[in-house]
Design a protein around this motif. Structure first.
Motif, PDB file in Angstrom:
ATOM      1  N   ALA A  78      -1.947  -3.754  10.521  1.00 39.09           N
ATOM      2  CA  ALA A  78      -2.737  -4.640   9.653  1.00 39.09           C
ATOM      3  C   ALA A  78      -4.028  -3.959   9.207  1.00 39.09           C
ATOM      4  N   ARG A  85      -8.537  -3.602   6.127  1.00 44.65           N
ATOM      5  CA  ARG A  85      -7.238  -4.246   6.001  1.00 44.65           C
ATOM      6  C   ARG A  85      -6.296  -3.353   5.201  1.00 44.65           C
ATOM      7  N   ASN A  87      -2.560  -3.834   5.693  1.00 42.48           N
ATOM      8  CA  ASN A  87      -1.341  -4.649   5.522  1.00 42.48           C
ATOM      9  C   ASN A  87      -0.074  -3.817   5.390  1.00 42.48           C
ATOM     10  N   PHE A 257      -2.262 -10.912   2.980  1.00 45.77           N
ATOM     11  CA  PHE A 257      -2.671 -10.550   4.339  1.00 45.77           C
ATOM     12  C   PHE A 257      -1.548 -10.788   5.337  1.00 45.77           C
TER      13      PHE A 257
END
Ligand SMILES: Cc1cc2nc3c(=O)[nH]c(=O)nc-3n(C[C@H](O)[C@H](O)[C@H](O)COP(=O)(O)OP(=O)(O)OC[C@H]3O[C@@H](n4cnc5c(N)ncnc54)[C@H](O)[C@@H]3O)c2cc1C
Length: 493
Positions: A78, A85, A87, A257
């Motif tokens: 992640a 971030r 992802n 996300f």
């Protein structure tokens, strides 16, 4: 046994009465029901491609890749080391190797790249062969195939996306679409508070220039590294369908996300995630407020995949059971020659062939409905739901019975049987769990009387073959005369 192996001559290590390794499987040539079914339903022009793919996909080394891709399941990344971030999902190289085989073989797009009668039949045959080897990779194939009709409702989006979805090059890079040689599409419908009941979705979409901004959570998002996702969200006009790409048109990462990956019973090679959308950019597909109508075409396609995918699991279970019982002796006879085992194997074979034939018949109905044949469209509508329900419901029991034919070794992970068994319930649960499919069939019969006519015309072809079936058909006709109206029931993500 290798006589030069140092322990080969020790009396306790003499291995007898064990089957030889099955080795390479020719998934096309050895499957008579498949070959005959493809010819019967109009896909025989694709034979050379199917034969080549069947040989390639059935190699032992591909089965080994499948084992690895399931043993070393995907991991969520992640964030990067600095807390940004990112992802991402990291897959074992075997997963990508399997993808190379499936995408170059046309598994997500053969039917759309070969627009002639029998294309969906041949498409089903290709995927059926590969699903015997590995089911997880077939999930993104299914969603990419099934997204095409929904995308076609919005020509500007279709022009941009279809050339990449119809590519036979696998491109796993997470980069903007324009730079990619091929792309895949996933689907997010299920939310925590409502999966089958998609009207319970809480995701909202608000207008932002030419696009929309979506905010909400999606609870089951398989193949989360796809390049875009079809999803549902409420506008002020009702539940609408959106395409949400990984990258926005101005070249930024979209705000998708990834929260976590599911630890699933089976289907381990394929990542299934939870995803949050926070002001996430998307573009509307189809009319505003008509999202269920738009995405239902996609559901029809993925249900078709479920039907032949589960037929494939049955077929591979049967192949394994036949191989084992043909080589294993118990009580002075090969197992395959023991009368009770013959009964079991015959039942497995008949059911497996029936599932294969039904799946291919659905392919022909889909082909014919593409040409505007209303009767075929009605049959595809109801037959796909019925076929999905029945084949997928039967697959776990069939796979279990095939496992039991092996005795203890069938329960051990070195055999393929535990993986087939773990894979077997998923097609029944997703894309409309059993009860939801039943309600959907009732709804189709109620709303569109042509589905009843098309269904009866099809099953009446078997009249006169068996007194028990003839009697059941008379009862079925009576029952279909009295269809109760049902309350609203969504597509079942
Ligand atoms: C491996 C896996 C991958 C998945 N991938 C995706 C994905 O990529 N995208 C996505 O959107 N979803 C995905 N799903 C989610 C899946 O589609 C849903 O789980 C499924 O649609 C059922 O929804 P639910 O879990 O909310 O169950 P519910 O809707 O709560 O249903 C639970 C049970 O109740 C039954 N039921 C529901 N309504 C009725 C009724 N009116 N009468 C009688 N019985 C009823 C259902 O048949 C079911 O048996 C995935 C699921 C799995 C297991």
């Amino acid at each position: 046994m290798n006589p030069r192996h140092p322990i080969a001559n020790l009396p306790t290590h003499e291995v007898t009465n064990m089957p030889p390794h099955l080795g390479d499987q020719d998934l096309w040539t050895t499957d008579v029901a498949l070959k005959q079914g493809v010819a019967r339903e109009g896909g025989d022009w694709a034979t050379s491609h199917l034969a080549k793919f069947g040989r390639q996909a059935g190699r032992q080394e591909v089965f080994e890749l499948a084992d690895q891709a399931n043993r070393f399941s995907p991991e969520l990344k992640a964030f990067d080391r600095y807390g940004m971030r990112i992802n991402q999902v990291e897959f074992h190289p075997a997963y990508h190797a399997l993808h190379e085989i499936t995408v170059s073989g046309g598994l997500p797009n053969f039917a759309w790249n070969n627009t002639r009668p029998g294309a969906h039949v041949a498409h089903a045959a290709l995927n059926y062969m590969f699903n015997q080897v590995e089911g997880g990779v077939v999930c993104p194939m299914a969603m990419t195939y099934a997204a095409v009709p929904a995308l076609k409702t919005t020509p500007a989006i279709a022009d941009e996306w279809l050339p990449k979805l119809l590519s036979t090059q696998y491109d796993s890079r997470d980069i903007p679409l324009a730079e990619k040689t091929g792309a895949q599409v996933g689907m997010f419908m299920t939310e925590k508070q409502g999966g089958s009941d998609v009207r319970a979705n809480s995701t909202k979409a608000v207008r932002d220039g030419d696009g929309y901004r979506l905010t909400g959570h999606k609870f089951f998002c398989s193949a989360p590294m796809s390049d875009a996702f079809l999803t549902l969200a409420y506008t002020k006009n009702g539940l609408s369908c959106f395409l949400v790409p990984r990258w926005t048109p101005d070249g930024q990462r979209n705000t998708l996300f990834l929260q976590r990956l599911k630890d699933k019973l089976g289907n381990k090679s394929n990542a299934s995630s939870e995803m949050e959308l926070q002001n996430t950019w998307g573009v509307m597909i189809g009319p505003d407020g008509r999202g269920i109508r738009t995405i239902i075409d996609m559901v029809q396609g993925t249900r078709f995949y479920c039907a032949f995918g589960s037929a494939a699991l049955m077929r591979q279970g049967l192949v394994q059971a036949l191989h084992h019982t043909a080589h294993r002796t118990a009580f002075q006879k090969k197992l395959i020659d023991q009368p009770l085992m013959r009964n079991v194997l015959a039942d497995l074979a008949i059911e497996s062939e029936a599932a294969t034939c039904l799946s291919l018949r659905l392919g022909r109905a889909t082909d014919q409905s593409e040409t505007g044949d209303q009767q075929a469209a009605a049959l595809a509508r109801i037959g796909t739901a019925v076929g999905k329900y029945w084949i997928c419901k039967r697959a776990p029991n069939h796979t279990f019975e095939a496992m039991e034919c092996h005795g203890g070794p069938g329960y051990v992970e070195e055999s393929i049987m535990p993986r087939l068994f773990r894979e077997s319930p998923v097609n029944s649960i997703w894309e409309g769990s059993g009860n939801v499919i039943c309600l959907d069939v009732l709804r189709a019969l109620h709303k569109d009387p042509q589905t009843r006519e098309a269904y009866l015309a099809e099953v009446e072809l078997a009249l006169g073959g068996n007194v028990h079936l003839d009697k059941a058909l008379v009862e079925l006709k009576d029952a279909l005369n009295d269809i109760p109206p049902i309350l609203s029931c969504g597509p079942g993500a």
